[in-house]
Scaffold this motif. Sequence first.
Motif, short mmCIF file in Angstrom:
data_model
loop_
_atom_site.label_atom_id
_atom_site.label_comp_id
_atom_site.label_asym_id
_atom_site.label_seq_id
_atom_site.Cartn_x
_atom_site.Cartn_y
_atom_site.Cartn_z
N SER A 128 0.82 -1.21 0.00
CA SER A 128 0.00 0.00 0.00
C SER A 128 0.86 1.26 0.00
CB SER A 128 -0.93 0.01 1.21
OG SER A 128 -0.18 0.01 2.42
N HIS A 129 2.15 1.10 0.32
CA HIS A 129 3.06 2.25 0.33
C HIS A 129 3.86 2.35 -0.96
CE1 HIS A 129 3.21 2.86 4.99
NE2 HIS A 129 2.01 2.97 4.48
N VAL A 155 5.36 5.76 -2.92
CA VAL A 155 5.57 6.94 -2.06
C VAL A 155 6.79 6.68 -1.18
CG1 VAL A 155 3.15 7.60 -2.02
CG2 VAL A 155 3.98 6.04 -0.29
N THR A 199 8.46 6.96 2.16
CA THR A 199 8.14 7.18 3.57
C THR A 199 9.37 7.02 4.46
OG1 THR A 199 7.57 4.82 3.84
CG2 THR A 199 5.78 6.34 3.21
N TYR A 209 9.67 9.96 6.75
CA TYR A 209 8.40 10.48 7.25
C TYR A 209 8.43 10.60 8.77
CZ TYR A 209 3.45 10.75 8.49
OH TYR A 209 2.25 11.14 9.01
N PRO A 239 2.67 6.56 8.22
CA PRO A 239 2.34 7.22 6.96
C PRO A 239 1.02 6.67 6.39
CG PRO A 239 4.63 6.51 6.97
CD PRO A 239 4.00 5.92 8.18
N THR A 278 -1.23 6.42 3.13
CA THR A 278 -1.28 6.58 1.68
C THR A 278 -2.73 6.52 1.20
OG1 THR A 278 -1.11 4.22 1.16
CG2 THR A 278 0.95 5.44 1.50
N LEU A 279 -2.92 6.87 -0.06
CA LEU A 279 -4.26 6.81 -0.65
C LEU A 279 -4.80 5.38 -0.60
CD1 LEU A 279 -5.44 8.64 -3.81
CD2 LEU A 279 -5.86 6.22 -3.63
N ASP A 293 -3.89 3.04 1.54
CA ASP A 293 -4.18 2.78 2.96
C ASP A 293 -5.56 3.30 3.33
OD1 ASP A 293 -1.83 1.51 3.77
OD2 ASP A 293 -0.80 3.41 4.06
N ASN A 320 -0.19 6.23 -6.62
CA ASN A 320 -0.37 6.31 -5.17
C ASN A 320 0.03 7.70 -4.67
OD1 ASN A 320 -1.14 5.35 -2.70
ND2 ASN A 320 0.57 3.93 -2.46
N ARG A 321 -0.50 8.08 -3.50
CA ARG A 321 -0.20 9.38 -2.91
C ARG A 321 -0.02 9.23 -1.40
NH1 ARG A 321 0.06 9.96 -7.48
NH2 ARG A 321 -0.77 11.57 -8.88
N LEU A 322 0.88 10.04 -0.83
CA LEU A 322 1.00 10.13 0.62
C LEU A 322 0.06 11.24 1.07
CD1 LEU A 322 2.45 9.21 3.20
CD2 LEU A 322 4.16 11.00 2.77
#
Length: 370
Positions: free
Chosen positions: A72-73, A76, A78, A81, A189, A191-192, A194, A236-238
């Motif tokens: 899921s990460h 991005v 992290t 982070y 973190p 993410t989208l 997540d 994906n996005r954080l």
Amino acid sequence: MTFSYKIFITSLVLVTVSGCTMIPGSHFEGIDSDEQTRNLEQDLDNVNIQIIDVSLIAQQNKLRNNPKPLSSHAGVDTSDYEYKLGVGDVLTIGVWDHPELTIPAAVQRTAEFDGFRVQQDGTITYAYAPNIPAAGKTVRQLHKALVERLSKVIEKPQVDIKVVGFRSQKTYITGEVSQPGVYPVTENPLTLIDALNQAGGLSQFADWRTVTFTRGDTTEVIQLDQFYAQGDISQNRLLQDGDIVHVNRNDTQKVFVLGDVKKAGTVTLNRYGLNLAEALSDSGGLNENTADANGIFVLRKSNYQQTGILANVYQLHAKNIGSLVLAEQFELQPHDIVYVTTAPLARWNRMISLLLPSVATLDQVDGLSN
């Protein structure tokens, strides 16, 4: 390919491209027959026609990647982070070997209830350390500032800080998910992907292909299917405070089944896809006595400006029993048009059935005149 067959295919293509409710092969208003024929013949040069066979299925399967399951990460970074504290966050603070500085746990009270809240001015107050700036700092930065303050009264203080209430930063998951709502940004973190998972995943009526992602005044379309099906981690996005992820309904993800089937209409695609055999089955199947099993066409609009092709047309010869296997493997796309033609003999029989009442009427008129 016979000329009449070309006219039929091109007419269907024009229906696909223009969206007009026109009967294939019908005359275009305002255009004479010769001009219409020339135009259709010219348009056919911009139509890609293929037979649905083993090689086509293999080609399409090759284009569809089968990536390994993604984290899921994925996509991005992290690695660096760190959560930054904000107004409303709640902390627990303890100092080793100094129980008088630690609030004891109480029955029927939570750590969040007894914790230290970041005030509206962005500060927290601890024993011997009033009004320490906290908002915008990481836990590590706050820890350093608190140790410096306490060192004035305690020798080498060992301080433990934990965030027990993440209240300052929120993201919003709306639309067709199982549990839409407000989800906090935490020390882990988010993410989208997540966030969608935390919201229970997509609902039955969700558009699984795209979601809209809004940050501030900017909204972009995230190609969710490209992340899952093609491994495109750039989708994906954080997430940050105030981000909005919206999942639309699946209303536009449809296939149109027309022609000589028992129940013409639309068939909805779901996230697991829809093949040609399923679309025909959901439409009640072919009319056995009239349909041409070799005249099953799939029309798919193409981006003419990019490809120079008006549409792709795929034909299935379903009289061959092996073609049923091909139909199960031919995946449809949103807005495809599945069209089943009528067999030549059936068309002749239908014309006769339309003419017979007229003949009977003429016979009656002749009887009256005699």
